[in-house]
Design a protein around this motif. Structure first.
Motif, PDB file in Angstrom:
ATOM      1  N   TYR A 236      34.066 -66.831 -68.498  1.00  0.00           N
ATOM      2  CA  TYR A 236      33.468 -66.842 -69.836  1.00  0.00           C
ATOM      3  C   TYR A 236      32.577 -68.067 -70.008  1.00  0.00           C
ATOM      4  CZ  TYR A 236      33.114 -67.681 -74.847  1.00  0.00           C
ATOM      5  OH  TYR A 236      32.630 -67.961 -76.111  1.00  0.00           O
ATOM      6  N   LEU A 237      33.053 -69.217 -69.563  1.00  0.00           N
ATOM      7  CA  LEU A 237      32.283 -70.451 -69.721  1.00  0.00           C
ATOM      8  C   LEU A 237      31.088 -70.498 -68.782  1.00  0.00           C
ATOM      9  CD1 LEU A 237      35.274 -72.990 -69.851  1.00  0.00           C
ATOM     10  CD2 LEU A 237      33.940 -72.182 -71.815  1.00  0.00           C
ATOM     11  N   CYS A 238      31.270 -70.009 -67.586  1.00  0.00           N
ATOM     12  CA  CYS A 238      30.258 -70.139 -66.526  1.00  0.00           C
ATOM     13  C   CYS A 238      30.030 -68.772 -65.884  1.00  0.00           C
ATOM     14  CB  CYS A 238      30.720 -71.139 -65.475  1.00  0.00           C
ATOM     15  SG  CYS A 238      31.285 -72.722 -66.136  1.00  0.00           S
TER      16      CYS A 238
ATOM     17  N   PRO B  35      30.612 -75.781 -61.867  1.00  0.00           N
ATOM     18  CA  PRO B  35      30.225 -77.109 -62.340  1.00  0.00           C
ATOM     19  C   PRO B  35      30.164 -77.145 -63.863  1.00  0.00           C
ATOM     20  CG  PRO B  35      28.313 -75.948 -61.495  1.00  0.00           C
ATOM     21  CD  PRO B  35      29.497 -75.070 -61.228  1.00  0.00           C
ATOM     22  N   GLY B  36      31.205 -77.645 -64.483  1.00  0.00           N
ATOM     23  CA  GLY B  36      31.401 -77.472 -65.918  1.00  0.00           C
ATOM     24  C   GLY B  36      30.324 -78.027 -66.815  1.00  0.00           C
ATOM     25  N   THR B  37      29.568 -79.044 -66.352  1.00  0.00           N
ATOM     26  CA  THR B  37      28.545 -79.631 -67.214  1.00  0.00           C
ATOM     27  C   THR B  37      27.131 -79.275 -66.771  1.00  0.00           C
ATOM     28  OG1 THR B  37      28.623 -81.693 -65.929  1.00  0.00           O
ATOM     29  CG2 THR B  37      30.026 -81.554 -67.894  1.00  0.00           C
TER      30      THR B  37
ATOM     31  N   PHE C 108      38.612 -80.478 -59.871  1.00  0.00           N
ATOM     32  CA  PHE C 108      39.219 -79.361 -60.604  1.00  0.00           C
ATOM     33  C   PHE C 108      38.338 -78.905 -61.771  1.00  0.00           C
ATOM     34  CE2 PHE C 108      41.945 -78.377 -64.346  1.00  0.00           C
ATOM     35  CZ  PHE C 108      42.400 -77.129 -63.942  1.00  0.00           C
ATOM     36  N   ILE C 109      37.723 -79.850 -62.487  1.00  0.00           N
ATOM     37  CA  ILE C 109      36.887 -79.463 -63.626  1.00  0.00           C
ATOM     38  C   ILE C 109      35.435 -79.250 -63.222  1.00  0.00           C
ATOM     39  CG2 ILE C 109      38.384 -80.592 -65.308  1.00  0.00           C
ATOM     40  CD1 ILE C 109      36.317 -82.865 -65.473  1.00  0.00           C
ATOM     41  N   GLY C 110      35.140 -79.353 -61.925  1.00  0.00           N
ATOM     42  CA  GLY C 110      33.796 -79.074 -61.450  1.00  0.00           C
ATOM     43  C   GLY C 110      32.802 -80.188 -61.701  1.00  0.00           C
ATOM     44  N   GLU C 111      33.280 -81.413 -61.775  1.00  0.00           N
ATOM     45  CA  GLU C 111      32.383 -82.546 -61.995  1.00  0.00           C
ATOM     46  C   GLU C 111      31.461 -82.728 -60.785  1.00  0.00           C
ATOM     47  OE1 GLU C 111      31.052 -85.719 -64.488  1.00  0.00           O
ATOM     48  OE2 GLU C 111      32.518 -84.130 -64.866  1.00  0.00           O
ATOM     49  N   SER C 112      30.217 -83.040 -61.051  1.00  0.00           N
ATOM     50  CA  SER C 112      29.239 -83.206 -59.984  1.00  0.00           C
ATOM     51  C   SER C 112      29.697 -84.238 -58.960  1.00  0.00           C
ATOM     52  CB  SER C 112      27.894 -83.631 -60.577  1.00  0.00           C
ATOM     53  OG  SER C 112      27.005 -84.078 -59.557  1.00  0.00           O
ATOM     54  N   ALA C 113      29.375 -83.972 -57.693  1.00  0.00           N
ATOM     55  CA  ALA C 113      29.740 -84.902 -56.626  1.00  0.00           C
ATOM     56  C   ALA C 113      29.046 -86.243 -56.780  1.00  0.00           C
ATOM     57  CB  ALA C 113      29.408 -84.292 -55.268  1.00  0.00           C
ATOM     58  N   THR C 114      27.949 -86.291 -57.523  1.00  0.00           N
ATOM     59  CA  THR C 114      27.208 -87.535 -57.718  1.00  0.00           C
ATOM     60  C   THR C 114      27.467 -88.156 -59.095  1.00  0.00           C
ATOM     61  OG1 THR C 114      25.272 -86.303 -58.510  1.00  0.00           O
ATOM     62  CG2 THR C 114      25.391 -86.787 -56.151  1.00  0.00           C
TER      63      THR C 114
END
Length: 349
Positions: A146-148, A160-162, A202-208
């Motif tokens: 739903y979110l992505c 990637p949540g953001t 877990f929350i899909g935060e960017s690797a950078t």
């Protein structure tokens, strides 16, 4: 949060407005902003949903996540304890004398582990498995889709949540104690940077992402609806674990002195470390509150000190703005130098 069983979900209409493009109060920058929630057609977010304390015993979560999706939030925020990393994957009270019980429930208690339901605290491989179990949960995948929408099918998992292109409805979050890896945990957690990395994965935060820098917590500030007049919302994610010190000594001294008379007590090892552990054997508890707030500040003659408003007067604008220790030579307070800062806290690893 230690014993939450019910998953708390609150759907919140955006009501915390601030002027568009406003500066931080008093010029204090908590963290660089990430701006979220303004689409190409200028529409912003109207509803934010947030929740915490996912059922620690891995029960069916479909109804919970289905209810979140049905509310049609414009963003989701994990507010802590998304996964209970330090809990076993078996019921230690039921599956006794099995191989899983022996591995996850039959530990010897120490300052970090506690038999029998917190044996897995600080265990990296076990924590990774707990995250994978959550990511494979059908209900949670319904929320992620739903979110992505389409992100998983496109090969992004976790999504990637953001990333606004892949996740038009942002997924944000910060851990509390259990998804930090240790119930009531603090900065003593071994491998704390690895646990932070796992959470951000877990929350899909960017690797950078700057949130991944070492020697800092996972705290961050997001500016939602930035640029929409009267509709901006600042979301401050506070990391209350990475730099957290142990409990003040006076908070548990009396209790632990009683516990130490009973070596069979399940809290014996923890209390022994609290009062007698640490590198110098003076206890792992934090002495600063006791020495300064509960000690030095209670002496009225110290009100003449220039450091009084910094340490003792909670109504002063100066209160808490300077780190202070007690100068053993003068008896006055002074800013710490070098390793002196740790001499009045705790020195355990």
């Amino acid at each position: 949060l230690t014993t939450a069983v019910v998953f708390l979900v609150v759907v919140l209409a955006v009501v915390l407005a601030r002027p568009a493009n406003s500066d931080d109060d008093d010029g204090v920058t908590i963290a660089p902003d990430d701006t979220l929630g303004v689409s190409s057609d200028g529409a912003g977010m109207d509803v934010i949903a947030f929740g915490s304390c996912t059922s620690y015993d891995l029960r069916d979560l479909d109804d919970v996540f289905d209810a979140i999706v049905a509310a049609e939030p414009d963003a989701w925020i994990w507010a802590g304890d998304a996964v209970y990393l330090d809990d076993p994957t078996v019921n230690c009270a039921v599956f006794q004398n099995t191989s899983a019980w022996a591995e996850q429930c039959a530990c010897e208690s120490d300052w970090l582990h506690k038999c029998c339901f917190s044996c897995m605290a600080g265990e990296v491989d076990h924590s990774l498995n707990r995250y994978l179990l959550m990511l494979r949960n059908r209900g949670y995948n319904t929320l992620l889709e739903y979110l992505c929408p389409g992100a998983t099918d496109a090969g992004y998992f976790p999504p990637p949540g953001t990333d606004s292109e892949l996740c038009p409805r942002p997924l944000l979050g910060v851990y509390d104690d259990h998804d930090y890896g240790w119930n009531n945990g603090n900065y003593r957690l071994p491998d704390r940077d690895e646990f932070k990395e796992m959470y951000l994965d877990f929350i899909g935060e960017s690797a950078t992402s700057p949130r991944r820098l070492t020697s800092r917590g996972a705290y961050w500030k997001y500016a939602m609806n930035d640029g929409l007049s009267g509709a901006g919302v600042d979301v401050l994610l506070l990391d209350e674990r990475y730099e957290r010190e142990p409990l003040p000594c006076f908070r548990r001294r009396e209790y632990c002195l009683q516990v130490l008379d009973y070596p069979e007590d399940s809290n014996y090892a923890w209390c022994d470390d609290f009062l007698n552990g640490g590198v110098e054997g003076e206890g792992s508890c934090c002495m600063k509150d006791e020495l300064i707030w509960e000690g030095w500040c209670k002496n009225e003659t110290h009100q003449a000190s220039a450091w009084w408003p910094y340490a003792c007067d909670v109504t002063s604008d100066l209160y808490g703005t300077v780190a202070l220790v007690i100068d053993e030579d003068t008896g006055d307070l002074a800013p710490p130098t070098g390793d002196e800062a740790w001499g009045q806290s705790q020195s355990s690893p």
